[in-house]
Design an enzyme around this catalytic site. Structure first.
Site, PDB file in Angstrom:
ATOM      1  N   SER A   1       5.129   9.632  -8.435  1.00 40.44           N
ATOM      2  CA  SER A   1       3.817  10.264  -8.437  1.00 40.44           C
ATOM      3  C   SER A   1       3.345  10.461  -6.994  1.00 40.44           C
ATOM      4  CB  SER A   1       2.839   9.436  -9.265  1.00 40.44           C
ATOM      5  OG  SER A   1       1.664  10.154  -9.520  1.00 40.44           O
TER       6      SER A   1
ATOM      7  N   HIS B   1       4.006  11.453 -17.766  1.00 38.17           N
ATOM      8  CA  HIS B   1       3.433  10.837 -16.568  1.00 38.17           C
ATOM      9  C   HIS B   1       2.391   9.815 -17.029  1.00 38.17           C
ATOM     10  CE1 HIS B   1       2.811  11.706 -12.114  1.00 38.17           C
ATOM     11  NE2 HIS B   1       1.958  10.760 -12.364  1.00 38.17           N
TER      12      HIS B   1
ATOM     13  N   ASP C   1       4.412  16.584 -18.432  1.00 37.18           N
ATOM     14  CA  ASP C   1       3.782  16.157 -17.184  1.00 37.18           C
ATOM     15  C   ASP C   1       3.214  17.382 -16.481  1.00 37.18           C
ATOM     16  OD1 ASP C   1       3.055  15.023 -14.769  1.00 37.18           O
ATOM     17  OD2 ASP C   1       5.109  14.634 -14.086  1.00 37.18           O
TER      18      ASP C   1
END
Length: 406
Positions: free
Chosen positions: A193, A376, A346
């Site tokens: 991320s 995610h 995501d």
């Protein structure tokens, strides 16, 4: 004692909210969990609980009791891990930056590879402890020395503190690798991320330095890489997906940069980008560059009005430290071998796809893994047994197998 009372109060309010949310669950959370995602029922439960805490946090923040991000940090901190007989684990500090090093206890006939791990969490959440299981797994399974960087979090520590601390800690490890039995020519930088953002930035900034060893490779797990276009196919497809929705993405970016949340809507619309910048970077950030199989149902957004005042407020979004996709080719061509992991469910999926193309166009070797059922932040659930997800292990194994190749 005062902090204990606050926690008890929070727990009581949380229970009340749970009852209310559970009653409204079917309506309130409808459509946020794709049927093709990994274990949708479990994900729905976790998402309900997270949304509940988020609502609670916002209300307590509004009442002036406790900061919103403080509560979310508590729930993302994770449970303490058991002792690990296979690893020697030690806490370190360099230039005020907390770090934790994981060294395999088994003697090695030669110097080991090193892995610098930079955790995700929007630059606001996450810690060494919350990524403990991940770093231990990498160290054990790849027989590597792992350095986990506990950079200081926003908003208390303003941007670009996080990137600078990751850069400083990585340089320190490159220079002192011998101390830990690490071959300085076999050091890999890894992040998930926003940790992937920081890892990318570190590699870009160190790519042409000749006074330190070269980084051998980078592993980017569903990285955030650009803040120009929030209307790419993955943003549309996963706009309301669990945990990291399109709306939350921009909300957290603004919080990370200590900007007013009222800027969120014009940024989502693209009103922060002047036409000159759109034209300049269209060769790198463009839905036409996304493979057709990832554009099913995509609808090009309507033209939007440019707002100069918004642009002036968020100029940091155009810096490569925030949007590494905007780095010039002269920087990108000097990057090391790269592993990119993307997840289908995501909003950041297309950031990874676009960066993959950028790297390949600049003759950088790329290993790409796409996790069809992934979401995610799947990696954040890794290491918790039945409470984890198969995609969490899939992503980690892709990363470890890549690392073992160096």
């Amino acid at each position: 004692m005062e902090s204990c009372y606050i926690l008890v109060l929070i727990a009581g309010i949380l229970v009340a909210f749970v009852l209310l949310v559970l009653i409204a669950t079917d309506h309130f959370f409808k459509g946020k969990i794709p049927s093709a995602v990994d274990q949708p029922a479990k994900l729905r439960l976790y998402h309900c609980l997270y949304t509940l805490v988020e609502i609670l946090a916002k209300n307590l923040n509004h009442l002036g009791i406790i900061k919103e991000h403080t509560i979310i940090r508590l729930i993302t901190e994770g449970l303490p891990a058991w002792q690990d007989s296979q690893l020697f684990i030690k806490d370190l500090h360099f230039d005020g930056v907390p770090m934790r090093i994981y060294l395999p206890r088994e003697p090695s006939a030669s110097k080991r590879r090193g892995v610098v791990f930079i955790h995700g969490g929007c630059g606001i959440f996450g810690s060494i402890r919350s990524y403990e299981r991940i770093c231990r797994y990498i160290a054990r399974k790849s027989d590597s020395v792992v350095l986990s960087i506990g950079y200081h979090l926003a908003p208390e520590h303003r941007y670009p503190t996080q990137t600078l601390e990751c850069l400083s800690a990585t340089v320190h490890f490159l220079k002192t690798a011998d101390t830990y039995g690490v071959d300085p020519a076999r050091i890999i930088v890894c992040g998930d991320s926003v940790g992937g953002t920081f890892a990318t930035s570190v590699c870009q900034e160190l790519g042409h330095r000749t006074d330190i060893p070269k980084i051998r490779a980078q592993v980017l797990i569903y990285p955030f890489l650009q803040a120009l276009n929030f209307n790419l196919p993955s943003h549309q497809k996963n706009a309301a997906v669990a945990f990291l929705s399109r709306d939350r993405t921009v909300h957290f970016i603004l919080k990370y940069l200590n900007k007013d949340s009222s800027l969120k809507e014009p940024i989502l619309a693209g009103s922060h980008v002047p036409e000159s910048i759109n034209l300049k970077y269209r060769k790198w950030i463009n839905p036409d560059l996304i493979p057709d199989e990832f554009k099913l149902g995509y609808k090009p957004p309507l033209p939007t009005l440019f707002l100069p005042q918004v642009h002036e407020e968020v100029k940091e979004l155009f810096e490569p430290r925030v949007s590494p996709l905007l780095a010039e080719d002269a920087v990108v061509c000097g990057l090391p071998d790269t592993c990119i992991v993307t997840c289908e469910h995501d909003v950041l999926r297309d950031d990874g796809l676009l960066y993959k193309k950028r790297l390949e166009d600049n003759n950088v070797h790329v290993t790409w893994h796409h996790v069809e059922k992934g979401f995610h932040p799947a990696v954040g659930f890794f290491g918790y047994g039945i409470f984890s997800f198969p995609s969490s292990s899939t992503i980690m194994n892709h990363a470890v197998n890549f690392i073992k190749g160096y």
